[in-house]
Design a protein around this motif. Structure first.
Motif, PDB file in Angstrom:
ATOM      1  N   ARG A   1       1.269  48.625  16.843  1.00  0.00           N
ATOM      2  CA  ARG A   1       1.289  47.941  15.809  1.00  0.00           C
ATOM      3  C   ARG A   1       0.515  48.751  14.604  1.00  0.00           C
ATOM      4  O   ARG A   1       0.634  48.428  13.149  1.00  0.00           O
ATOM      5  N   MET A   2      -0.881  49.015  15.228  1.00  0.00           N
ATOM      6  CA  MET A   2      -2.199  49.909  14.196  1.00  0.00           C
ATOM      7  C   MET A   2      -1.542  51.671  14.479  1.00  0.00           C
ATOM      8  O   MET A   2      -1.798  51.878  13.324  1.00  0.00           O
ATOM      9  N   ALA A   3      -0.503  51.768  15.166  1.00  0.00           N
ATOM     10  CA  ALA A   3      -0.574  52.845  15.248  1.00  0.00           C
ATOM     11  C   ALA A   3      -0.406  54.325  14.141  1.00  0.00           C
ATOM     12  O   ALA A   3      -0.668  55.212  13.842  1.00  0.00           O
TER      13      ALA A   3
ATOM     14  N   GLY B   1       2.392  41.669   2.550  1.00  0.00           N
ATOM     15  CA  GLY B   1       2.514  42.307   3.110  1.00  0.00           C
ATOM     16  C   GLY B   1       3.473  44.104   4.033  1.00  0.00           C
ATOM     17  O   GLY B   1       4.226  42.971   3.100  1.00  0.00           O
ATOM     18  N   THR B   2       3.223  44.759   4.478  1.00  0.00           N
ATOM     19  CA  THR B   2       4.077  45.576   4.156  1.00  0.00           C
ATOM     20  C   THR B   2       5.184  45.126   5.502  1.00  0.00           C
ATOM     21  O   THR B   2       6.588  46.031   5.369  1.00  0.00           O
ATOM     22  N   ALA B   3       4.790  44.160   6.432  1.00  0.00           N
ATOM     23  CA  ALA B   3       5.737  43.869   7.606  1.00  0.00           C
ATOM     24  C   ALA B   3       4.882  43.278   8.506  1.00  0.00           C
ATOM     25  O   ALA B   3       3.990  42.608   7.457  1.00  0.00           O
ATOM     26  N   PRO B   4       5.886  42.255   8.967  1.00  0.00           N
ATOM     27  CA  PRO B   4       5.299  41.460   9.531  1.00  0.00           C
ATOM     28  C   PRO B   4       3.834  41.687  10.513  1.00  0.00           C
ATOM     29  O   PRO B   4       3.474  43.146  11.126  1.00  0.00           O
ATOM     30  N   THR B   5       2.818  41.154  10.676  1.00  0.00           N
ATOM     31  CA  THR B   5       1.604  40.984  10.787  1.00  0.00           C
ATOM     32  C   THR B   5      -0.003  42.088  10.471  1.00  0.00           C
ATOM     33  O   THR B   5      -0.758  42.237  10.419  1.00  0.00           O
TER      34      THR B   5
END
Length: 201
Positions: free
Chosen positions: A26-28, A161-165
């Motif tokens: 998710r951080m990539a 947020g722009t997406a979950p998580t």
């Protein structure tokens, strides 16, 4: 570090190593170089990371998906610590697990009084020193958590947020060179800072 790739079989256990690969996946989008270095530190391939993420998503969306807290216990084992934490007028339970990639952080699952999961993210480990956040120059990728940035540059305003998580905070921080306050938006994935952007117009 010895290479221990996540098992590709659906019947194989989903391990703490697999979970760390999910966090990295998710951080990539924001920090591919940091993610690549961390992936190599774990001894995992790009294919391993993709497979771990695929299996995690399958677990989340399965008809037989277990409750979130049970899923985390099955993957990460028993929590390292359980902490009672006030949230408004309620007292919640926070479960903390170590994350070897980030020894000074813990993965926190915050439970409401009815045992529903309210939040899932990375926080600073109890007793670990918080980073010194004074200017924009201190806001480097992976340097701080949501709570740390919000406290350092109060008042911070949460944004969608722009997406979950993913979380975002809007605040003003001093420029390192001029000392002048500058509005910015900090973006976090799983509670860990990924990047800072500056609104235009």
């Amino acid at each position: 570090m010895e290479h221990m790739p996540p098992a590709s079989s659906a019947a194989a256990p989903f391990t703490p190593l697999d979970f760390q690969l999910v966090l990295l996946r998710r951080m990539a989008d924001h920090n591919p170089v940091l993610v690549e270095d961390a992936r190599r530190e774990l001894g995992a391939s790009v294919a391993d990371m993709r497979e771990a993420n695929r299996r995690w998503q399958a677990m989340l969306h399965s008809r037989r998906a277990r409750a979130a807290v049970s899923r985390y216990r099955s993957v990460l084992g028993e929590p390292e610590a359980t902490v009672r934490r006030p949230v408004g007028d309620l007292t919640c339970e926070a479960l903390l697990w170590p994350v070897p990639l980030w020894p000074d952080l813990r993965f926190e699952v915050l439970l409401a009084p009815n045992n529903a999961v309210w939040n899932e993210w990375l926080i600073r480990a109890p007793g670990a020193p918080a980073p010194a956040l004074r200017t924009l120059a201190d806001l480097t990728p992976w340097s701080c958590t949501v709570d740390e940035a919000a406290r350092a540059f109060a008042p911070a305003r949460p944004l969608e947020g722009t997406a979950p998580t993913r979380w975002r905070l809007a605040f003003t921080a001093p420029d390192a060179d001029t000392g002048e306050p500058r509005p910015c938006v900090a973006e976090f994935t799983w509670g860990l800072l990924q990047r800072v952007s500056f609104p235009t117009g």
